[in-house]
Write an enzyme that holds these catalytic residues in place. Structure first.
Site, PDB file in Angstrom:
ATOM      1  N   ASP A 123     -48.218  -4.241  89.759  1.00 36.71           N
ATOM      2  CA  ASP A 123     -48.523  -2.972  89.117  1.00 36.71           C
ATOM      3  C   ASP A 123     -49.097  -1.874  90.009  1.00 36.71           C
ATOM      4  O   ASP A 123     -48.618  -0.751  90.014  1.00 36.71           O
ATOM      5  CB  ASP A 123     -49.491  -3.214  87.952  1.00 36.71           C
ATOM      6  CG  ASP A 123     -48.859  -4.000  86.828  1.00 36.71           C
ATOM      7  OD1 ASP A 123     -47.914  -4.753  87.101  1.00 36.71           O
ATOM      8  OD2 ASP A 123     -49.300  -3.874  85.681  1.00 36.71           O
ATOM      9  N   LYS A 124     -50.167  -2.159  90.728  1.00 31.17           N
ATOM     10  CA  LYS A 124     -50.810  -1.102  91.516  1.00 31.17           C
ATOM     11  C   LYS A 124     -50.417  -1.155  92.981  1.00 31.17           C
ATOM     12  O   LYS A 124     -50.751  -0.246  93.742  1.00 31.17           O
ATOM     13  CB  LYS A 124     -52.340  -1.206  91.400  1.00 31.17           C
ATOM     14  CG  LYS A 124     -52.850  -1.190  89.976  1.00 31.17           C
ATOM     15  CD  LYS A 124     -52.324  -0.001  89.199  1.00 31.17           C
ATOM     16  CE  LYS A 124     -52.680  -0.104  87.733  1.00 31.17           C
ATOM     17  NZ  LYS A 124     -52.038  -1.215  87.030  1.00 31.17           N
ATOM     18  N   SER A 517     -50.853  -1.256  79.257  1.00 33.31           N
ATOM     19  CA  SER A 517     -50.011  -2.110  80.084  1.00 33.31           C
ATOM     20  C   SER A 517     -48.556  -1.746  79.851  1.00 33.31           C
ATOM     21  O   SER A 517     -48.181  -1.270  78.776  1.00 33.31           O
ATOM     22  CB  SER A 517     -50.242  -3.578  79.702  1.00 33.31           C
ATOM     23  OG  SER A 517     -49.200  -4.388  80.183  1.00 33.31           O
TER      24      SER A 517
END
EC number: 4.2.1.9
Length: 616
Positions: A123-124, A517
């Site tokens: 994700d990051k 999310s």
């Protein structure tokens, strides 16, 4: 002609000490004439999307060396949002993006590397590396670890596909037996790779294709499939080629800021809207554009979201399709090709692998290509065996999904909706906008009016949902969870999952200045800007206030008179140092998180840092 950056530390008598240290890393005499390519890997045993990356940096390194470069690998951190979800660990997720960007900048700049290969996945990590690449503006190629295979479970003779969200929902559903819940848990995440739906990780890896910074197939080829190995090998060869083009031929067209220009950001956002990507991508694209010095804003996102149809629907928006199905239908190149036929993307933007995106689409579009290798590449299928090993299987689908009327990817005329999969809403409760993933919203609640239920932390909201204190028609407000108020802008996957488990997924809404999310679906509206901690109107909402949501018309309205809001604002300001802070929230905020909050900006600006906020 630009000089190789690395020669700052490899040439000249005064660099004898630096060369001695380079030699101690294994460099030979003739290596000092070659470009030094940094490989930013993100291997960790904490994250399934990264657990298989350990040896892949060296796979790329050997290919770089064969192509005439010197490869030097280093690692960044990687936070697993799913494991960090639902507790204080989630405070660290978004801040890790900036830490990763800084780490890449530090390593590349400190050692004067000439170019960069980014091995990311979750994700990051992809956004953090993307920010660093655009900040540094040296030749770069992205290659990610790839998606996880979808989970599968056999119930009463019927095969059902699963993902992480199914495990969360089932565990909170009292109607699901312990045995069923455990079966789902054990089957939901069967292999290494980023979670199998169109969640944040896969969305961002798809967007690097649209930006032109990764190879075709990067966003959709399964982590377990042998076909993905070739992407890593190609990345190693390609980075040396474009590095030499820049430093030896003065070809600035290969630089990331030349490739990821305004048109490329429009293409990426068009892809995002068309495939119903994670709302987090809005945050990350804005941050990446900031680093690239591209004037790409929420206004551009709003404009694009109104004109691009949703032509691909993937979990969590549907249980029918996962990333393995997107790949079978032609992957990102197929979605972009359908948008191209509809006149909705720029074909003239450059890429790292082709002179223009249009030329790449002509080769990689399964609907028009005569290249049998391309067709075979997109037939790469799941192996169906639980594993943490990359490239461990070579199964093929018997055929491609070319059904553009009812298949996974559709043409414009047969779109899931002519309205895009993401939308920006504006109103008195979010003057700078808020984001909703419309691809995950049931048609019956595209317009929704409800009463506000106020929570000043995610934990309190979760407790209320699980205690059956939320009813149909409620709009759950979770505030003081923005970039500064959290700090860290937590994701709200558990509240939305628990609403679904309580049968309220189509009967309630959730509004927050935090974020969601990529696994979230339902009427979940995030990024409310300005956030409560910055004086946003979401901080003035009171219990039982009426809120009107109108997605088709892109509005969200707090049905409270202006003079009443003005009175509430004055009362808030009168609290002095306690103004715009949560009441009675017990939360430990570390020094690291306080530093993040001090420099962070609004979600409407990508939650990027603004150091002027602390400079004197």
């Amino acid at each position: 002609m630009p000089q190789y950056r690395s020669r700052t530390s490899t040439h000249g008598r005064n660099m004898a000490g630096a060369r001695a240290l380079w030699r101690a890393t294994g460099m030979k005499e003739d290596d000092f004439q070659k470009p030094i390519i940094a490989i930013a890997n993100s291997f960790t045993q904490f994250v399934p999307g990264h657990v298989h990356l350990k040896d892949l940096g060296q796979l790329v390194a050997r290919e770089i060396e064969r192509a005439g470069g010197v490869a030097k690998e280093f690692n960044t951190i990687a936070v697993d949002d799913g494991i960090a979800m639902g507790h204080s660990g989630m405070l660290y997720s978004l801040p890790s993006r900036d830490l990763i960007a800084d780490a890449v900048e530090y390593m590349v700049s400190a050692h004067c590397a000439d170019a960069l290969v980014c091995i990311s996945n979750c994700d990051k990590i992809t956004p953090g590396m993307l920010m660093a690449a655009l900040r540094l503006n040296i030749p770069v190629v992205f290659v990610s670890g790839g998606p996880m295979e979808a989970g599968k479970v056999n119930w009463q003779g019927n095969m059902h596909k699963l993902d992480l969200v199914d495990a969360m929902v089932a565990a909170a559903d009292s109607n699901v037996s312990d045995a069923e819940s455990e079966a789902i848990e054990r089957s939901a995440c069967p292999t290494c790779g980023s979670c199998s739906g169109m969640f944040t990780a896969n969305s961002m890896n798809c967007l690097t294709e649209a930006l032109g910074l990764s190879l075709p197939g990067n966003g959709s080829t399964l982590a377990t499939h042998a076909a993905r190995k070739e992407l890593f090998l190609k990345a190693g060869r390609l980075i040396v080629e474009i590095t030499k083009r820049y430093y030896e031929q003065d070809d600035e067209s290969v630089l990331p800021r030349s490739i990821a220009n305004f048109k490329a950001f429009e293409n990426a956002m068009s892809l995002d809207v068309a495939m119903g990507g994670s709302t987090n991508t809005v945050l990350h694209l804005l941050a990446a554009a900031h680093e690239a010095e591209v004037d790409f804003t929420m206004a551009d996102i709003d404009r694009i979201s109104r004109g691009v149809p949703c032509i691909c629907k993937v979990a969590p928006a549907t249980a029918k399709y996962h990333m393995e199905d997107v790949h079978r239908a032609g992957g990102v190149m197929a979605i972009l090709s359908e948008l191209s036929r509809a006149g909705l993307i720029h074909r003239d933007t450059p890429t790292v692998h082709s002179p223009t995106l249009g030329e790449a689409l002509d080769k990689w579009d399964i609907m028009t290509t005569n290249d049998e290798d391309v067709k075979k590449f997109y037939r790469a299928a799941p192996g169906g065996i639980s594993t943490t090993i990359a490239f461990s299987q070579s199964m093929l689908w018997p055929d491609l999904d070319t059904d553009r009327k009812e298949g996974c990817i559709r043409d414009k005329d047969h779109a899931y909706s002519q309205d895009g999969g993401l939308a920006v809403l504006y109103g008195n409760i979010a003057l700078d906008g808020c984001i909703v993933k419309t691809a995950g919203v049931d048609d019956s609640i595209l317009k929704f009016t409800g009463r506000a239920r106020i929570f000043e932390s995610q934990d309190d909201a979760v407790a209320a949902i699980l205690a059956d204190k939320i009813e149909a028609g409620d709009i759950v407000i979770i505030r003081y969870e923005g970039p500064r108020g959290g700090p860290g802008m937590q994701e709200m996957l558990y509240p939305t999952s628990y609403l679904k488990s309580k049968g309220l997924g189509k009967a309630c809404a959730l509004l927050t200045d935090g974020r969601f999310s990529g696994g979230t679906s339902g009427l979940s509206i995030g990024h409310a800007s300005p956030e409560a901690a910055e004086g946003g109107a979401i901080g003035l909402v009171e219990e039982n206030d009426i809120i009107e949501i109108d997605i088709p018309n892109r509005t969200i309205h707090l049905a409270v008179k202006d003079e009443v809001l003005a009175h509430r604002r004055a009362a808030m300001e009168a609290r002095g140092k306690d103004a715009w802070k949560p009441v009675n929230r017990q939360r430990h905020i570390s020094v690291a998180l306080r530093a993040y909050a001090a420099m962070s900006t609004s979600a409407a600006k990508g939650a990027v840092r603004d150091v002027s906020q602390i400079e004197k």
